[in-house]
Design an enzyme around this catalytic site. Structure first.
Site, mmCIF file in Angstrom:
data_model
loop_
_atom_site.group_PDB
_atom_site.id
_atom_site.type_symbol
_atom_site.label_atom_id
_atom_site.label_comp_id
_atom_site.label_asym_id
_atom_site.label_seq_id
_atom_site.Cartn_x
_atom_site.Cartn_y
_atom_site.Cartn_z
ATOM 1 N N GLY A 267 -6.575 -6.030 -10.829
ATOM 2 C CA GLY A 267 -7.026 -5.276 -9.782
ATOM 3 C C GLY A 267 -8.149 -4.215 -10.390
ATOM 4 O O GLY A 267 -9.078 -4.623 -10.633
ATOM 5 N N ARG A 268 -7.603 -3.180 -10.750
ATOM 6 C CA ARG A 268 -8.646 -2.029 -11.311
ATOM 7 C C ARG A 268 -9.140 -2.493 -12.517
ATOM 8 O O ARG A 268 -10.367 -2.269 -12.771
ATOM 9 C CB ARG A 268 -7.875 -0.879 -11.719
ATOM 10 N N CYS B 24 0.743 -1.326 0.234
ATOM 11 C CA CYS B 24 -0.170 0.176 -0.121
ATOM 12 C C CYS B 24 0.614 1.234 -0.098
ATOM 13 O O CYS B 24 1.768 1.373 0.837
ATOM 14 C CB CYS B 24 -0.978 0.084 1.182
ATOM 15 N N LYS C 24 1.868 -9.603 -0.204
ATOM 16 C CA LYS C 24 1.718 -8.885 -1.309
ATOM 17 C C LYS C 24 2.586 -7.471 -1.176
ATOM 18 O O LYS C 24 2.689 -6.961 -0.138
ATOM 19 C CB LYS C 24 0.318 -8.163 -1.339
ATOM 20 N N GLY D 281 -0.313 -5.791 -11.745
ATOM 21 C CA GLY D 281 0.116 -4.410 -12.155
ATOM 22 C C GLY D 281 -0.317 -4.320 -13.693
ATOM 23 O O GLY D 281 0.245 -4.761 -14.495
ATOM 24 N N ASP D 282 -1.581 -3.414 -14.085
ATOM 25 C CA ASP D 282 -1.651 -3.167 -15.257
ATOM 26 C C ASP D 282 -2.107 -4.235 -16.146
ATOM 27 O O ASP D 282 -1.801 -4.150 -17.480
ATOM 28 C CB ASP D 282 -0.746 -2.188 -15.870
HETATM 29 C C1 LIG Z 1 -8.780 1.762 -4.601
HETATM 30 C C2 LIG Z 1 -7.691 0.543 -4.524
HETATM 31 C C3 LIG Z 1 -7.530 -0.297 -3.205
HETATM 32 C C4 LIG Z 1 -6.742 -1.034 -3.123
HETATM 33 N N1 LIG Z 1 -6.455 -1.747 -1.902
HETATM 34 C C5 LIG Z 1 -5.592 -2.836 -1.615
HETATM 35 C C6 LIG Z 1 -5.477 -3.592 -0.483
HETATM 36 O O1 LIG Z 1 -6.258 -3.455 0.586
HETATM 37 N N2 LIG Z 1 -4.545 -4.483 -0.364
HETATM 38 C C7 LIG Z 1 -3.786 -4.873 -1.243
HETATM 39 O O2 LIG Z 1 -2.925 -5.877 -1.336
HETATM 40 N N3 LIG Z 1 -3.914 -4.179 -2.462
HETATM 41 C C8 LIG Z 1 -4.557 -3.101 -2.745
HETATM 42 N N4 LIG Z 1 -4.669 -2.403 -3.803
HETATM 43 C C9 LIG Z 1 -3.726 -2.705 -4.768
HETATM 44 C C10 LIG Z 1 -4.149 -3.504 -5.954
HETATM 45 O O3 LIG Z 1 -4.282 -4.860 -5.304
HETATM 46 C C11 LIG Z 1 -3.075 -3.627 -6.904
HETATM 47 O O4 LIG Z 1 -1.753 -4.250 -6.513
HETATM 48 C C12 LIG Z 1 -2.799 -2.418 -7.886
HETATM 49 O O5 LIG Z 1 -4.170 -1.890 -8.406
HETATM 50 C C13 LIG Z 1 -2.148 -2.734 -9.314
HETATM 51 O O6 LIG Z 1 -2.854 -3.787 -9.995
HETATM 52 P P1 LIG Z 1 -3.856 -3.203 -11.217
HETATM 53 O O7 LIG Z 1 -3.107 -2.572 -12.044
HETATM 54 O O8 LIG Z 1 -4.539 -4.752 -11.764
HETATM 55 O O9 LIG Z 1 -5.015 -2.445 -10.759
HETATM 56 C C14 LIG Z 1 -5.476 -1.487 -4.133
HETATM 57 C C15 LIG Z 1 -5.741 -0.673 -5.318
HETATM 58 C C16 LIG Z 1 -6.631 0.305 -5.581
HETATM 59 C C17 LIG Z 1 -6.616 1.149 -6.817
#
Ligand SMILES: Cc1cc2nc3c(=O)[nH]c(=O)nc-3n(C[C@H](O)[C@H](O)[C@H](O)COP(=O)(O)O)c2cc1C
Length: 247
Positions: free
Chosen positions: A130-131, A6, A45, A107-108
């Site tokens: 994630g997103r 985080c 993580k 990531g992405d």
């Molecule tokens: C709004 C938001 C909240 C998140 N909360 C957490 C969390 O509580 N624990 C965690 O390990 N990662 C959290 N993440 C990170 C995501 O798990 C991930 O590592 C990050 O968004 C990159 O992946 P992506 O590009 O697929 O989104 C959060 C990301 C976002 C955008």
């Protein structure tokens, strides 16, 4: 699952999340203590480091494996990167090569093609989304199907998404209650409709609704109206192009 990824300031100021990536000795103590204290598998993580000059991921990964952590998920950005720029996968590949426990690349990853590319580039055991799953939770089955067959699943049926939205919103309201529920659901609904015909106009109107009952009815009739375009969701071509570009 221990979160050392985080980047949020108030989290890092309290020496939580990715702030720990600067303190390998403390990471070792925490991981050792947690693994010893519980009898469920402990996973980690994390990000690639505090900043690009201090990419500690490889050392952290070795410490974790040594401590008995059973799986690693690595987001290919440093804390200093926040969410800007592009995630990089070289560090994830290096971590995968350095440990024998499963490594999940993150990531992405926004499309099935990108998932395949990241798996090829990193040798990771899995990907984490994630997103890209916001408003599109079925992306996981789309990726799974593509990795197994090399073919794309058709878009989901409108009826399925209508039902899913209903369940998602009911659960959301049950958790947050009436006042917060209607407000915090808006962004989720916005994500579901953003790629659909009339989605933006609907989002603006829906944002004005003040009760969960009215919101639920509006969402249901929006999805009902999507049936006039076909039995399955019709993503707008411009959005398909953006998604392809993002890959
Ligand atoms: C709004 C938001 C909240 C998140 N909360 C957490 C969390 O509580 N624990 C965690 O390990 N990662 C959290 N993440 C990170 C995501 O798990 C991930 O590592 C990050 O968004 C990159 O992946 P992506 O590009 O697929 O989104 C959060 C990301 C976002 C955008």
């Amino acid at each position: 699952d221990i979160n050392m990824g985080c980047p949020v300031k108030k989290v890092c100021n309290a020496w939580c999340g990715s702030a720990l990536l600067q303190h390998e000795d403390l990471v070792e103590k925490i991981l050792d203590a947690v693994v010893r204290a519980v009898d469920v598998p402990v996973t980690l993580k994390f990000r690639t480091g505090w900043n690009r000059e201090n990419k500690t991921a490889l050392r952290i990964a070795r410490i974790a494996a040594q401590a008995g952590i059973q799986m690693l998920t690595l987001h290919g950005r440093t804390r200093a990167d926040g969410y800007s720029g592009q995630a990089e996968y070289k560090t994830i590949a290096a971590v995968k090569a350095a440990v024998t426990i499963p490594v999940v690349a993150n990531g992405d990853i926004t499309t099935p093609e990108k998932a395949r590319l990241v798996l090829q580039q990193t040798g990771a055991d899995a990907v984490m989304i994630g997103r890209a799953a916001q408003g599109r939770p079925w992306i996981c089955r789309e990726i799974d199907h593509f990795l197994r067959t090399g073919e794309h699943l058709p878009a989901p049926r409108v009826a399925e998404v209508r039902q899913l939205m209903d369940e998602h919103l009911q659960a959301h309201y049950a958790f947050y209650g009436e006042f917060l529920g209607v407000r915090t659901a808006r962004k989720h609904i916005g994500w579901y409709v953003r790629e659909l015909e009339g989605g933006e106009a609907f989002r603006q109107q829906m944002n004005l609704l003040e009760s969960t009952a009215a919101q639920l009815r509006a969402v249901d009739s929006f999805f009902e109206s999507q049936l006039s375009f076909g039995e399955r969701l019709q993503y707008r071509p411009a959005v398909e192009k953006e998604v392809a570009l993002a890959a």
